[in-house]
Design a protein around this motif. Structure first.
Motif, mmCIF file in Angstrom:
data_model
loop_
_atom_site.group_PDB
_atom_site.id
_atom_site.type_symbol
_atom_site.label_atom_id
_atom_site.label_comp_id
_atom_site.label_asym_id
_atom_site.label_seq_id
_atom_site.Cartn_x
_atom_site.Cartn_y
_atom_site.Cartn_z
ATOM 1 N N UNK A 113 11.575 2.367 -15.062
ATOM 2 C CA UNK A 113 11.871 3.520 -15.911
ATOM 3 C C UNK A 113 12.445 3.145 -17.261
ATOM 4 N N UNK A 114 11.860 2.148 -17.902
ATOM 5 C CA UNK A 114 12.372 1.690 -19.199
ATOM 6 C C UNK A 114 12.318 2.800 -20.246
ATOM 7 N N UNK B 77 15.341 4.089 -13.205
ATOM 8 C CA UNK B 77 15.361 5.494 -13.563
ATOM 9 C C UNK B 77 13.991 6.089 -13.267
ATOM 10 N N UNK B 78 14.006 7.362 -12.867
ATOM 11 C CA UNK B 78 12.760 8.045 -12.537
ATOM 12 C C UNK B 78 12.929 9.527 -12.836
ATOM 13 N N UNK C 299 15.397 6.810 -23.576
ATOM 14 C CA UNK C 299 15.643 8.190 -23.986
ATOM 15 C C UNK C 299 17.064 8.651 -23.659
ATOM 16 N N UNK C 300 17.634 8.140 -22.558
ATOM 17 C CA UNK C 300 18.917 8.686 -22.079
ATOM 18 C C UNK C 300 20.010 7.633 -21.936
ATOM 19 N N UNK C 301 19.869 6.519 -22.624
ATOM 20 C CA UNK C 301 20.845 5.438 -22.455
ATOM 21 C C UNK C 301 22.242 5.813 -22.931
ATOM 22 N N UNK D 117 12.085 -6.644 -18.076
ATOM 23 C CA UNK D 117 12.357 -5.540 -19.010
ATOM 24 C C UNK D 117 11.730 -4.215 -18.617
ATOM 25 N N UNK D 118 10.600 -4.233 -17.917
ATOM 26 C CA UNK D 118 9.905 -2.984 -17.614
ATOM 27 C C UNK D 118 9.752 -2.704 -16.120
ATOM 28 N N UNK D 119 9.949 -3.707 -15.279
ATOM 29 C CA UNK D 119 9.720 -3.548 -13.848
ATOM 30 C C UNK D 119 10.823 -4.235 -13.039
#
Length: 339
Positions: free
Chosen positions: A245-246, A271-272, A251-253, A219-221
């Protein structure tokens, strides 16, 4: 696959289907044409780097589209060479040359929309790299043998071509078995380390099916590891851990670019953010820290405001002087340092 491979496959398939019904050079030429046609969509600019990526291998690679194209193409070829009695055979030969192109593409990881327009799902087995000499060279040898053969040797040349097709097809089967073998090892390694992966991707490193790259998503990595068929049976897999980049995704899903690449990569993306810009990267093609598809989708301000933006591919090019020697050493079981 690369253009040379598709030309070789199209020529080999057309040669095998036409046999001695036509001159070998005609079968080779028109097979090469049919093997090239689907990739002409690469010259279409959809106005956005990400759209160019996800719409490549769509309608031009659809089995339905190519089936409809095969009839008119076969009629043209048969009329041009005065071989209308062999129209149906030309139809079969060119249909096979056309449809084997996307079927071979689907063996790579990129994503080929075989069933367009019924579904936009990008199929990708991911068991072969886009350039693999062990697949391509036998096909080229078979085609060349058929071209240079004369008289009684014509049949021998066609046999060389047929055996090349058998070998190349068997090699694809081998690649799937090797992929499944490595996936089993990777999943066992993750489980032994208590890593709960949502999905696992296994793809060959460049140019062979000996060394494999594995990506595991949490979920995070995401974690990256390599496994060579030359590794010892008890040799553990080593993983490197990276942020996916969870928070940026949360924020931008809703952004169209994010949704598009998320679907196309089947969730293998990161995402980065850097310099006020937000990036989304396809993790399937490349290796840390360089990826072929690394898109700048706009500034934070523009994305937050919902302003439409154009995705720009800020491709991350690898240091070949470091990466290639490392790949060669790692292929033969030498762990070494990551490139």
């Amino acid at each position: 696959m690369d253009s040379l491979t598709q030309i070789a496959l199209g020529s080999a398939v057309t040669l095998a289907t036409m046999g001695r019904r036509t001159a070998a050079w005609k079968a080779v030429f028109w097979g090469a044409v049919a093997g090239t046609l689907p990739d002409l969509d690469a010259f279409i600019d959809h106005g956005d780097a990400m759209l160019n990526m996800v719409l490549h291998r769509s309608s031009s690679h659809a089995l339905l589209t190519l089936t409809l194209l095969s009839g008119p193409l076969a009629w043209l070829v048969a009329r041009l060479h005065g071989e209308t009695p062999y129209l149906l055979r030309w139809w079969l030969a060119l249909w096979l040359a056309l449809v084997t192109h996307p079927l071979l593409d689907a063996m790579t990881i990129y994503g080929t929309q075989l069933l367009y327009p019924y579904t936009h799902h990008p199929y990708g087995v991911g068991s072969v790299f886009i350039i693999d000499p062990l697949y391509t060279v036998p096909l080229l040898i078979g085609v060349l043998a058929a071209l240079v053969a004369r008289g009684r040797d014509g049949r021998r040349g066609l046999r060389w071509n047929a055996w090349a097709l058998v070998f190349s097809t068997a090699y694809l089967g081998w690649s799937v078995l090797a992929q499944q073998h490595v996936e089993g090892i990777a999943r066992a390694s993750l489980q032994s380390q208590g890593i709960a992966a949502e999905r696992v991707l296994v793809t060959p490193a460049p140019f062979s099916t000996v060394l494999w790259r594995v990506v595991a998503m949490t979920p995070t990595h995401y974690l990256e590891g390599f496994r060579s068929l030359a590794d010892g049976q008890d040799q553990p897999m080593r993983w490197t851990r990276h942020e996916r980049g969870a928070g940026l995704y949360a924020a931008y899903q809703g952004n169209a670019h994010v949704q598009r690449l998320s679907r196309f990569t089947h969730g293998f993306y990161r995402m980065s953010a850097a310099g006020g810009h937000v990036y989304i990267t396809d993790l399937r093609m490349g290796m840390e820290p360089a990826y072929s598809f690394h898109f700048d989708i706009g500034t934070r301000e523009a994305l937050a405001a919902g302003t439409p933006t154009r995705a720009v591919n800020a491709r991350q090019r690898p240091d070949l002087d470091t990466a290639l020697p490392w790949l060669w050493r790692r292929m033969w079981g030498n762990e070494g340092n990551t490139p």
